[in-house]
Design a protein around this motif. Sequence first.
Motif, PDB file in Angstrom:
ATOM      1  N   GLY A  30      10.467  57.925  30.568  1.00 51.87           N
ATOM      2  CA  GLY A  30      11.906  58.120  30.462  1.00 51.87           C
ATOM      3  C   GLY A  30      12.669  56.810  30.342  1.00 51.87           C
ATOM      4  O   GLY A  30      12.101  55.732  30.156  1.00 51.87           O
ATOM      5  N   ASP A  57      17.634  60.381  35.728  1.00 54.83           N
ATOM      6  CA  ASP A  57      17.450  60.387  34.275  1.00 54.83           C
ATOM      7  C   ASP A  57      17.565  58.982  33.688  1.00 54.83           C
ATOM      8  O   ASP A  57      17.005  58.706  32.618  1.00 54.83           O
ATOM      9  CB  ASP A  57      18.490  61.304  33.616  1.00 54.83           C
ATOM     10  CG  ASP A  57      18.136  62.774  33.720  1.00 54.83           C
ATOM     11  OD1 ASP A  57      16.954  63.086  33.925  1.00 54.83           O
ATOM     12  OD2 ASP A  57      19.046  63.612  33.592  1.00 54.83           O
ATOM     13  N   SER A  95      12.882  64.984  38.024  1.00 54.55           N
ATOM     14  CA  SER A  95      12.616  63.546  38.190  1.00 54.55           C
ATOM     15  C   SER A  95      12.904  63.037  39.600  1.00 54.55           C
ATOM     16  O   SER A  95      13.243  61.861  39.776  1.00 54.55           O
ATOM     17  CB  SER A  95      13.411  62.725  37.153  1.00 54.55           C
ATOM     18  OG  SER A  95      13.032  63.072  35.836  1.00 54.55           O
ATOM     19  N   THR A 379      20.324  65.529  29.552  1.00 56.84           N
ATOM     20  CA  THR A 379      21.497  64.819  30.055  1.00 56.84           C
ATOM     21  C   THR A 379      22.601  64.745  29.013  1.00 56.84           C
ATOM     22  O   THR A 379      23.783  64.676  29.352  1.00 56.84           O
ATOM     23  CB  THR A 379      21.096  63.391  30.485  1.00 56.84           C
ATOM     24  OG1 THR A 379      20.076  63.471  31.477  1.00 56.84           O
ATOM     25  CG2 THR A 379      22.273  62.625  31.046  1.00 56.84           C
ATOM     26  N   GLY A 388      16.573  61.195  26.619  1.00 54.61           N
ATOM     27  CA  GLY A 388      15.726  60.815  27.738  1.00 54.61           C
ATOM     28  C   GLY A 388      14.534  61.735  27.906  1.00 54.61           C
ATOM     29  O   GLY A 388      14.502  62.856  27.390  1.00 54.61           O
ATOM     30  N   ALA A 390      12.152  63.351  31.023  1.00 47.57           N
ATOM     31  CA  ALA A 390      12.055  63.539  32.475  1.00 47.57           C
ATOM     32  C   ALA A 390      10.755  62.932  32.991  1.00 47.57           C
ATOM     33  O   ALA A 390       9.710  63.029  32.351  1.00 47.57           O
ATOM     34  CB  ALA A 390      12.106  65.020  32.812  1.00 47.57           C
TER      35      ALA A 390
END
Length: 430
Positions: A30, A57, A95, A379, A388, A390
């Motif tokens: 990530g 994130d 996460s 996100t 991104g 996770a």
Amino acid sequence: MSIERSDQQAAAQDFHLPADRLPLRQAGPGFDLLAGVRVVDLTTSIAGPSGTMLLADMGAEVIKVERPDGGDDARSWGPPFLDGESLWFASVNRSKKSVALDFSNAVGLDLLYRLISKADIVFVNLPPRVAKKLKVDADSLRAVRPDLIYVSITGFGLSGSRADWTCYDLIAEGYSGIMDVTGAAGGEPQKIGAPAADMLAGQDAAFGAVTALYARKVSGKGRVIDVALVDSMTRLLSCRITSYLGSGDLPTRSGGKDSVIAIYQTFETADEPIALALGNDNLWQRFWTAVGDPAYAEAPAFRTNVDRRKERETIVARITALLRTKSRAHWLALLREARIPAGPINSVADVVADETLLARGMFYRLSDANGRAVPQVGTGIQIDGKPGTARSAPPGLGAHTDEVLDGLAGVDEEQRRKLFEQRIIRRRNP
């Protein structure tokens, strides 16, 4: 990331749930913008967890401390559940590492303080009186680590006569004024169809934490970030409130058909409704040219937005009659070609099937430790052209208790076994 899937391929598969159509992603490194930052999250429900998930994130290590008996309140929110796990909980907790620890007693509190001593940021969502009673108020935790960034999320803030009042998203929306301007004209006040106060407060908390972290690099000082659901939700009404304060014109419920922009609302077509926004004079003229009546745009009575607001009822009736003659697809194609802001009124089912949103990584499934594919919403922030990834699925209750207490608090296996027997901690595999 690009998602390629033909209608024939989709139809050929056996889908049991809407999520089954989403791409399945594996956890990965990530974003690393906050790598090295450690967050202890003592919050439950939606606001706090949504804020700490934003930090996760972006690369922060988030240690979620939960009650051994039941954990985060949102773990029980349902139905719907996915194999017994709350989907509301899953929406704001990826996460993270879960540590199940009862810190209402001296032994548990000492363990918590050991974690706090190695943290940069702590999130708490307890009213001040309760936080002080449990010794997790700002003074107590900053005594453990003076440069700690303490983030409080409450209903009404850390100060004032309402500071210790309990609050939820619904209550905050009522206080903020948003419900009074949401809904059909003459109808009942309406809550927004999402936990808007919670999500806004979570964003504010994450933003406050990151700015304080940035400032600490220069000053070396910790900060106390005070976020209130009512404050965050009230800020959403800034344009409405400022307009009222400067004019005395009180906004009322209008079903989304009352804006400072004259034509800024939904319209029916021959089949499905559309939203249409003619936000400036150029768009006003382009619209009427696109629909084949440029002379209408040039009428002196409609020349400016101020003029058009005075004649809104007449204009809306004219546009309504026009748009009802053809389908939504016809009008959207025509208006898109003319570069006029217009769009469908999507259902949630429509949204999650939107190919552009899928291609931008907004919806996906994430494999968890039990082999489940947990649906997730991204996100919505792309960095260097990429969404991104996770680092892990939403954790099971206490899934990381052993790992964190061993690695950060120096609690060995025998000590953890005794703590488990005393019900001070909960372990994934005791």
